[in-house]
Write a protein that holds these residues in place. Sequence first.
Motif, PDB file in Angstrom:
ATOM      1  N   ILE A  54       0.957  -1.356   0.197  1.00  0.00           N
ATOM      2  CA  ILE A  54      -0.254  -0.045  -0.310  1.00  0.00           C
ATOM      3  C   ILE A  54       0.734   1.117  -0.226  1.00  0.00           C
ATOM      4  CG2 ILE A  54      -1.523   1.106   1.019  1.00  0.00           C
ATOM      5  CD1 ILE A  54      -2.580  -1.853   2.660  1.00  0.00           C
ATOM      6  N   PHE A  55       0.611   2.023  -0.649  1.00  0.00           N
ATOM      7  CA  PHE A  55       1.113   3.552  -0.975  1.00  0.00           C
ATOM      8  C   PHE A  55       0.408   4.433  -0.377  1.00  0.00           C
ATOM      9  CE2 PHE A  55       3.880   1.187  -3.408  1.00  0.00           C
ATOM     10  CZ  PHE A  55       4.870   1.131  -3.855  1.00  0.00           C
ATOM     11  N   SER A  56       0.829   5.610   0.292  1.00  0.00           N
ATOM     12  CA  SER A  56       0.002   6.402   1.617  1.00  0.00           C
ATOM     13  C   SER A  56       0.693   7.848   1.169  1.00  0.00           C
ATOM     14  CB  SER A  56      -1.488   5.469   2.502  1.00  0.00           C
ATOM     15  OG  SER A  56       0.061   5.762   3.254  1.00  0.00           O
ATOM     16  N   THR A  57      -0.344   9.046   2.151  1.00  0.00           N
ATOM     17  CA  THR A  57      -0.139   9.903   2.570  1.00  0.00           C
ATOM     18  C   THR A  57      -0.439  10.344   3.778  1.00  0.00           C
ATOM     19  OG1 THR A  57      -1.874  11.253   1.143  1.00  0.00           O
ATOM     20  CG2 THR A  57       0.708  10.680  -0.304  1.00  0.00           C
ATOM     21  N   LEU A  58      -0.082  10.614   4.270  1.00  0.00           N
ATOM     22  CA  LEU A  58      -0.798  11.377   6.084  1.00  0.00           C
ATOM     23  C   LEU A  58      -0.660  13.028   6.024  1.00  0.00           C
ATOM     24  CD1 LEU A  58      -1.677  10.656   8.917  1.00  0.00           C
ATOM     25  CD2 LEU A  58      -0.015  10.036   9.265  1.00  0.00           C
ATOM     26  N   CYS A  59      -0.675  14.019   6.461  1.00  0.00           N
ATOM     27  CA  CYS A  59      -0.743  15.630   6.381  1.00  0.00           C
ATOM     28  C   CYS A  59      -1.330  16.103   8.042  1.00  0.00           C
ATOM     29  CB  CYS A  59      -1.282  16.535   6.221  1.00  0.00           C
ATOM     30  SG  CYS A  59      -1.016  18.030   5.034  1.00  0.00           S
ATOM     31  N   GLU A  97      -6.355  13.929  -1.515  1.00  0.00           N
ATOM     32  CA  GLU A  97      -7.042  13.611  -0.141  1.00  0.00           C
ATOM     33  C   GLU A  97      -7.427  14.561   1.413  1.00  0.00           C
ATOM     34  OE1 GLU A  97      -7.331  10.343   1.477  1.00  0.00           O
ATOM     35  OE2 GLU A  97      -6.976   9.807  -0.769  1.00  0.00           O
ATOM     36  N   VAL A  98      -6.318  15.604   1.135  1.00  0.00           N
ATOM     37  CA  VAL A  98      -6.900  16.422   2.049  1.00  0.00           C
ATOM     38  C   VAL A  98      -8.442  17.120   2.029  1.00  0.00           C
ATOM     39  CG1 VAL A  98      -6.418  19.021   2.606  1.00  0.00           C
ATOM     40  CG2 VAL A  98      -4.777  17.001   3.153  1.00  0.00           C
ATOM     41  N   LYS A  99      -8.535  17.419   0.451  1.00  0.00           N
ATOM     42  CA  LYS A  99      -9.495  18.626  -0.486  1.00  0.00           C
ATOM     43  C   LYS A  99     -10.436  17.336   0.122  1.00  0.00           C
ATOM     44  CE  LYS A  99     -11.750  21.658  -2.997  1.00  0.00           C
ATOM     45  NZ  LYS A  99     -12.123  22.857  -1.545  1.00  0.00           N
ATOM     46  N   GLU A 100     -10.633  16.011  -0.427  1.00  0.00           N
ATOM     47  CA  GLU A 100     -11.542  14.957  -0.193  1.00  0.00           C
ATOM     48  C   GLU A 100     -12.332  14.902   1.022  1.00  0.00           C
ATOM     49  OE1 GLU A 100     -10.441  12.038  -4.247  1.00  0.00           O
ATOM     50  OE2 GLU A 100     -10.408  11.437  -1.814  1.00  0.00           O
ATOM     51  N   GLU A 101     -11.085  14.945   2.252  1.00  0.00           N
ATOM     52  CA  GLU A 101     -11.281  14.628   3.791  1.00  0.00           C
ATOM     53  C   GLU A 101     -11.620  15.891   4.719  1.00  0.00           C
ATOM     54  OE1 GLU A 101      -8.320  12.141   5.752  1.00  0.00           O
ATOM     55  OE2 GLU A 101      -9.075  10.521   4.279  1.00  0.00           O
ATOM     56  N   THR A 102     -11.081  16.979   3.923  1.00  0.00           N
ATOM     57  CA  THR A 102     -11.272  18.526   5.088  1.00  0.00           C
ATOM     58  C   THR A 102     -11.915  19.267   4.721  1.00  0.00           C
ATOM     59  OG1 THR A 102      -9.115  19.277   4.225  1.00  0.00           O
ATOM     60  CG2 THR A 102      -9.171  17.316   5.822  1.00  0.00           C
ATOM     61  N   GLY A 103     -12.663  19.430   3.175  1.00  0.00           N
ATOM     62  CA  GLY A 103     -13.174  20.604   2.323  1.00  0.00           C
ATOM     63  C   GLY A 103     -12.138  21.564   1.838  1.00  0.00           C
ATOM     64  N   LEU A 104     -10.308  21.013   2.738  1.00  0.00           N
ATOM     65  CA  LEU A 104      -9.244  22.731   2.483  1.00  0.00           C
ATOM     66  C   LEU A 104      -8.358  21.928   1.551  1.00  0.00           C
ATOM     67  CD1 LEU A 104      -8.370  22.570   6.612  1.00  0.00           C
ATOM     68  CD2 LEU A 104      -9.554  23.925   4.855  1.00  0.00           C
ATOM     69  N   PHE A 135       3.881  14.372   5.304  1.00  0.00           N
ATOM     70  CA  PHE A 135       3.119  16.148   5.153  1.00  0.00           C
ATOM     71  C   PHE A 135       2.958  16.493   6.250  1.00  0.00           C
ATOM     72  CE2 PHE A 135       2.818  14.080   1.177  1.00  0.00           C
ATOM     73  CZ  PHE A 135       3.717  14.866   0.397  1.00  0.00           C
ATOM     74  N   THR A 136       3.993  17.922   6.111  1.00  0.00           N
ATOM     75  CA  THR A 136       2.946  19.108   7.029  1.00  0.00           C
ATOM     76  C   THR A 136       2.528  20.228   6.201  1.00  0.00           C
ATOM     77  OG1 THR A 136       5.435  19.825   7.795  1.00  0.00           O
ATOM     78  CG2 THR A 136       4.342  18.570   9.544  1.00  0.00           C
ATOM     79  N   ALA A 137       1.543  20.693   6.734  1.00  0.00           N
ATOM     80  CA  ALA A 137       1.356  21.963   5.873  1.00  0.00           C
ATOM     81  C   ALA A 137       0.423  23.115   7.240  1.00  0.00           C
ATOM     82  CB  ALA A 137      -0.085  21.645   5.430  1.00  0.00           C
ATOM     83  N   THR A 138       1.041  24.535   6.633  1.00  0.00           N
ATOM     84  CA  THR A 138       0.416  25.720   6.996  1.00  0.00           C
ATOM     85  C   THR A 138      -0.276  26.515   6.316  1.00  0.00           C
ATOM     86  OG1 THR A 138       2.597  26.689   6.412  1.00  0.00           O
ATOM     87  CG2 THR A 138       2.918  25.564   8.613  1.00  0.00           C
ATOM     88  N   GLU A 139      -0.070  26.113   5.339  1.00  0.00           N
ATOM     89  CA  GLU A 139      -1.045  27.497   4.444  1.00  0.00           C
ATOM     90  C   GLU A 139      -2.153  26.801   4.092  1.00  0.00           C
ATOM     91  OE1 GLU A 139       1.346  29.978   2.440  1.00  0.00           O
ATOM     92  OE2 GLU A 139       3.244  29.788   3.415  1.00  0.00           O
ATOM     93  N   PHE A 140      -3.303  26.999   3.892  1.00  0.00           N
ATOM     94  CA  PHE A 140      -4.586  25.959   3.130  1.00  0.00           C
ATOM     95  C   PHE A 140      -5.327  26.976   2.960  1.00  0.00           C
ATOM     96  CE2 PHE A 140      -4.583  25.382   7.707  1.00  0.00           C
ATOM     97  CZ  PHE A 140      -5.612  25.659   8.048  1.00  0.00           C
ATOM     98  N   GLU A 141      -7.062  27.095   1.951  1.00  0.00           N
ATOM     99  CA  GLU A 141      -7.474  27.671   2.471  1.00  0.00           C
ATOM    100  C   GLU A 141      -8.764  27.010   2.214  1.00  0.00           C
ATOM    101  OE1 GLU A 141      -6.947  30.256  -1.703  1.00  0.00           O
ATOM    102  OE2 GLU A 141      -8.003  28.747  -2.835  1.00  0.00           O
TER     103      GLU A 141
END
Length: 152
Positions: free
Chosen positions: A2-7, A52-59, A85-91
Amino acid sequence: MIFSTLCYIEKDGKYLMLHRTKKKNDINKDKWLGVGGKFEEGESPEECIIREVKEETGLLLKSYQLRGIVTYVSNKWETEYMYVFTATEFEGNLIECDEGDLEWIEKEKVNTLPTWEGDHIFVEKLQKDNGFFSGKFEYDGEKLIKYNLKEY
């Protein structure tokens, strides 16, 4: 395999965490995780985490950093290769997630939540510095039996 991402999305000293309570047959049931998921055919890690972030959070992520690669080995589940990943900027605005409840949790409290033992180790690394890491976490069922974390 399995290949996946986490943020781990950060805002005001907090991470956006997902309490996995809604999905049937979820190996992460009742655990708290960052947001992410499995690659779709032909996706890069960056394309996967944005989707994935867009689908799960709307961000929509505007700025993010690949912080590490984690290999999970288990006697119960398939081997998984996860890009962290880490992220600090989103809309955008948070939406209801069909996999669980989203909640902003103070960074220093994240490791007090029920999660995978290996996640505690690399989340601590994420909080301490901005370096890159690679880790292998071996599980017997849900019990961490061995790990190796290399910092770069």
